[in-house]
Scaffold this motif. Structure first.
Motif, PDB file in Angstrom:
ATOM      1  N   THR A 171      33.793 -13.736 -15.311  1.00  0.00           N
ATOM      2  CA  THR A 171      34.410 -12.745 -16.196  1.00  0.00           C
ATOM      3  C   THR A 171      34.514 -11.409 -15.473  1.00  0.00           C
ATOM      4  O   THR A 171      33.648 -11.080 -14.662  1.00  0.00           O
ATOM      5  N   THR A 172      35.582 -10.693 -15.775  1.00  0.00           N
ATOM      6  CA  THR A 172      35.665  -9.319 -15.302  1.00  0.00           C
ATOM      7  C   THR A 172      35.722  -8.408 -16.508  1.00  0.00           C
ATOM      8  O   THR A 172      36.587  -8.562 -17.367  1.00  0.00           O
ATOM      9  N   TYR A 173      34.743  -7.519 -16.606  1.00  0.00           N
ATOM     10  CA  TYR A 173      34.730  -6.540 -17.691  1.00  0.00           C
ATOM     11  C   TYR A 173      35.446  -5.300 -17.192  1.00  0.00           C
ATOM     12  O   TYR A 173      35.110  -4.774 -16.127  1.00  0.00           O
ATOM     13  N   THR A 174      36.446  -4.850 -17.944  1.00  0.00           N
ATOM     14  CA  THR A 174      37.205  -3.700 -17.437  1.00  0.00           C
ATOM     15  C   THR A 174      37.576  -2.739 -18.558  1.00  0.00           C
ATOM     16  O   THR A 174      37.722  -3.146 -19.719  1.00  0.00           O
ATOM     17  N   LYS A 185      41.772  -0.374  -5.049  1.00  0.00           N
ATOM     18  CA  LYS A 185      40.533  -0.941  -4.520  1.00  0.00           C
ATOM     19  C   LYS A 185      40.532  -0.861  -2.998  1.00  0.00           C
ATOM     20  O   LYS A 185      39.554  -0.435  -2.381  1.00  0.00           O
ATOM     21  N   THR A 224      41.281  -1.457 -10.997  1.00  0.00           N
ATOM     22  CA  THR A 224      42.232  -2.573 -10.977  1.00  0.00           C
ATOM     23  C   THR A 224      43.668  -2.130 -10.751  1.00  0.00           C
ATOM     24  O   THR A 224      44.562  -2.966 -10.654  1.00  0.00           O
ATOM     25  N   ALA A 261      36.317  -1.687 -13.367  1.00  0.00           N
ATOM     26  CA  ALA A 261      36.109  -3.092 -13.707  1.00  0.00           C
ATOM     27  C   ALA A 261      34.884  -3.609 -12.983  1.00  0.00           C
ATOM     28  O   ALA A 261      34.635  -3.261 -11.840  1.00  0.00           O
ATOM     29  N   VAL A 262      34.120  -4.450 -13.693  1.00  0.00           N
ATOM     30  CA  VAL A 262      32.938  -5.075 -13.098  1.00  0.00           C
ATOM     31  C   VAL A 262      33.170  -6.577 -13.090  1.00  0.00           C
ATOM     32  O   VAL A 262      33.391  -7.194 -14.132  1.00  0.00           O
ATOM     33  N   ASP A 263      33.157  -7.141 -11.893  1.00  0.00           N
ATOM     34  CA  ASP A 263      33.433  -8.562 -11.714  1.00  0.00           C
ATOM     35  C   ASP A 263      32.098  -9.305 -11.649  1.00  0.00           C
ATOM     36  O   ASP A 263      31.356  -9.166 -10.685  1.00  0.00           O
ATOM     37  N   TYR A 301      27.290  -7.413  -7.538  1.00  0.00           N
ATOM     38  CA  TYR A 301      28.578  -7.581  -8.204  1.00  0.00           C
ATOM     39  C   TYR A 301      29.517  -6.458  -7.767  1.00  0.00           C
ATOM     40  O   TYR A 301      29.106  -5.289  -7.725  1.00  0.00           O
ATOM     41  N   ALA A 344      32.450  -3.741  -8.245  1.00  0.00           N
ATOM     42  CA  ALA A 344      33.111  -2.950  -9.285  1.00  0.00           C
ATOM     43  C   ALA A 344      34.236  -2.198  -8.602  1.00  0.00           C
ATOM     44  O   ALA A 344      34.087  -1.744  -7.474  1.00  0.00           O
TER      45      ALA A 344
END
Ligand SMILES: [Cu+2]
Length: 454
Positions: free
Chosen positions: A88-91, A123, A118, A82-84, A113, A115
């Protein structure tokens, strides 16, 4: 490496501190060996996931139409990437082992950013990377893609959490009360898989005696007749070896050399008369020990002096010459046990990773006896700041010539006892000096604690 500012003891506001914490205790890789991948032009970036790292950990991209992450799960368990980007978080979805997926992320404004995976806990175990985009990438982040301010803030958050002192609810080394069968002291232990909280909120798969890492402490005296009853609730065989003890061959706990393994569901009994001098001894699994001991199946068997007095002399040091003079044994005011571990639980002291390690808190003038044992698979040179401790015993036996040291290499299987005369007030860092075991760009982790002299 320790605190310069005045610190208070007791609960601090640590919620925000913990939010900042991203301490890796899964191994040195994530922190110790950050690899950088610089990419120019339309970005297609390969990411490899495993337990518990994201490779590379520092990803530099120029600002471009979009970034295409090709994410491979090289691990044994499902992960995500996931990229925060702030709002927005793209995952990715959950990625199964040996599967590769693509994650598209729109053009990023200049900045850094996070990453991460999740999956709960991953993490904090080290599956964290930093993406540096655009101008910031050219601006050379100081380390692992973080600004100097971020590095300082994360380091401070770790120290604050340590000093707050309320890290986890579980503790190993708890005294194991025996029952009496005539004059025999009977200790009962159950080996089972547990989820062990290595640091606050970071649970890992462990194997433990009586649910504790290290296992419960067995307290005996010379001449005691003892029985240790071990029930195996693991899904694999095990045995119990009494490390350093003089005992009948049949009680030595080595599979197919002295006994059959204890199969799942079985109970095995060990029995002996204690014939060794006062000191620290260790019990541990001797079956699949790379996994079982690494995962927590070890504990202390303390042979206490009958009169409560340890026989270790106090050395007086002439500060001008360093010459030492041996004096009578001091009464010990504080006694503590320090188990060093490495492996699946990360780098641990008494089953905990900084900031969840417990400080040794004493009063000024106290004589402190520290029993140290290494049940990991690596050397750990333990270093105490501000002091020279007196090395008084090795493997339970008093040294003919105790000596002063500030760094003591403890090999796997060894135990050392050291005396500290706590005359210098303050909080003094006490840590392994293999640096990837203790400190990285995100602050301190692993085998760090402190001697606090009040
Ligand atoms: Cu170490």
């Amino acid at each position: 490496m320790m605190m310069k500012r005045v610190r208070t003891w007791g609960p601090l506001g640590i919620a925000s501190a913990l939010a900042l914490l991203a301490v890796s205790c899964g191994g040195g890789d994530a922190l110790g060996g950050a690899k950088e991948q610089a990419v120019a032009g339309p970005a297609s970036i390969e990411i490899m996931l495993s337990e518990f790292t994201i490779d590379p950990t520092a990803i530099s991209v120029t600002a471009d139409p979009h970034i295409e992450f090709s994410v491979m799960n090289m691990g044994q368990a499902p992960h995500t990437f996931a990229v925060d980007v702030g709002d927005t978080t793209y995952t990715t979805d959950l990625i199964d082992p040996n599967v590769t997926v693509t994650l598209d992320v729109p053009a990023l404004e200049a900045g850094t950013y996070p990453a991460y995976c999740t999956v709960s806990g991953h993490k904090d175990l080290g599956m964290l990377a930093t993406i540096t985009a655009g101008a910031a990438a050219a601006g050379a982040p100081s380390s692992a893609g973080m600004s100097a301010e971020m590095m300082a803030a994360m380091h401070e958050a770790g120290v604050d959490a340590f000093l707050a002192g309320d890290q986890t609810t579980t503790q190993g080394n708890q005294p194991l009360e025996p029952t009496m069968d005539g004059t025999t002291k009977v200790f009962t232990m159950t080996a089972a898989s547990v989820r062990w909280e290595v640091s606050k909120g970071q649970f890992v798969d462990a194997m433990a005696f009586n649910g504790q890492v290290p296992g419960p402490q067995i307290d005996v005296e010379y001449g005691d007749h003892i029985r240790i009853v071990v029930e195996n609730q693991l899904d694999q065989p095990t045995t119990l070896h009494l490390h350093g003890m003089t005992l009948p061959n049949g009680q030595d706990g080595v599979p197919y050399i002295t006994q059959d393994p204890i199969m799942p569901g079985q109970v095995w009994t060990y029995e002996l008369t204690v014939k060794d001098p006062p000191g620290m001894y260790v019990y541990h699994s001797h079956f699949n020990s790379t996994e079982q001991v690494g995962a927590g199946m070890y504990g202390a068997l303390m042979i206490h002096p009958r009169d409560g007095l340890w026989p270790y002399p106090a050395l007086t040091v002439d500060p001008r010459t360093g010459a030492t003079t041996s004096g009578p044994a001091p009464a010990v005011d504080e006694e503590t046990t320090m188990f060093l571990g490495d492996g699946p639980l990360g780098y641990t002291i008494n089953g905990k990773s900084f900031p969840a390690t417990s400080p040794i808190v004493v009063r000024r003038g106290d004589w402190v006896l520290i029993h140290m044992a290494n049940d990991g698979s690596m050397l750990h040179p333990m270093h105490l700041h501000g002091y020279h401790f007196e090395v008084v015993a090795q493997d339970g036996f008093p040294l003919a010539q105790p000596y002063m040291a500030d760094t003591l290499v403890i090999a796997p299987g060894q135990r050392f006892d050291v005396l500290v005369h706590a005359i210098h007030p303050g909080a003094w860092a006490f840590h392994c000096h293999i640096l990837p075991h203790v400190e990285g760009p995100q602050g301190m982790y692993g085998m760090v604690t402190a001697l606090v002299v009040q």
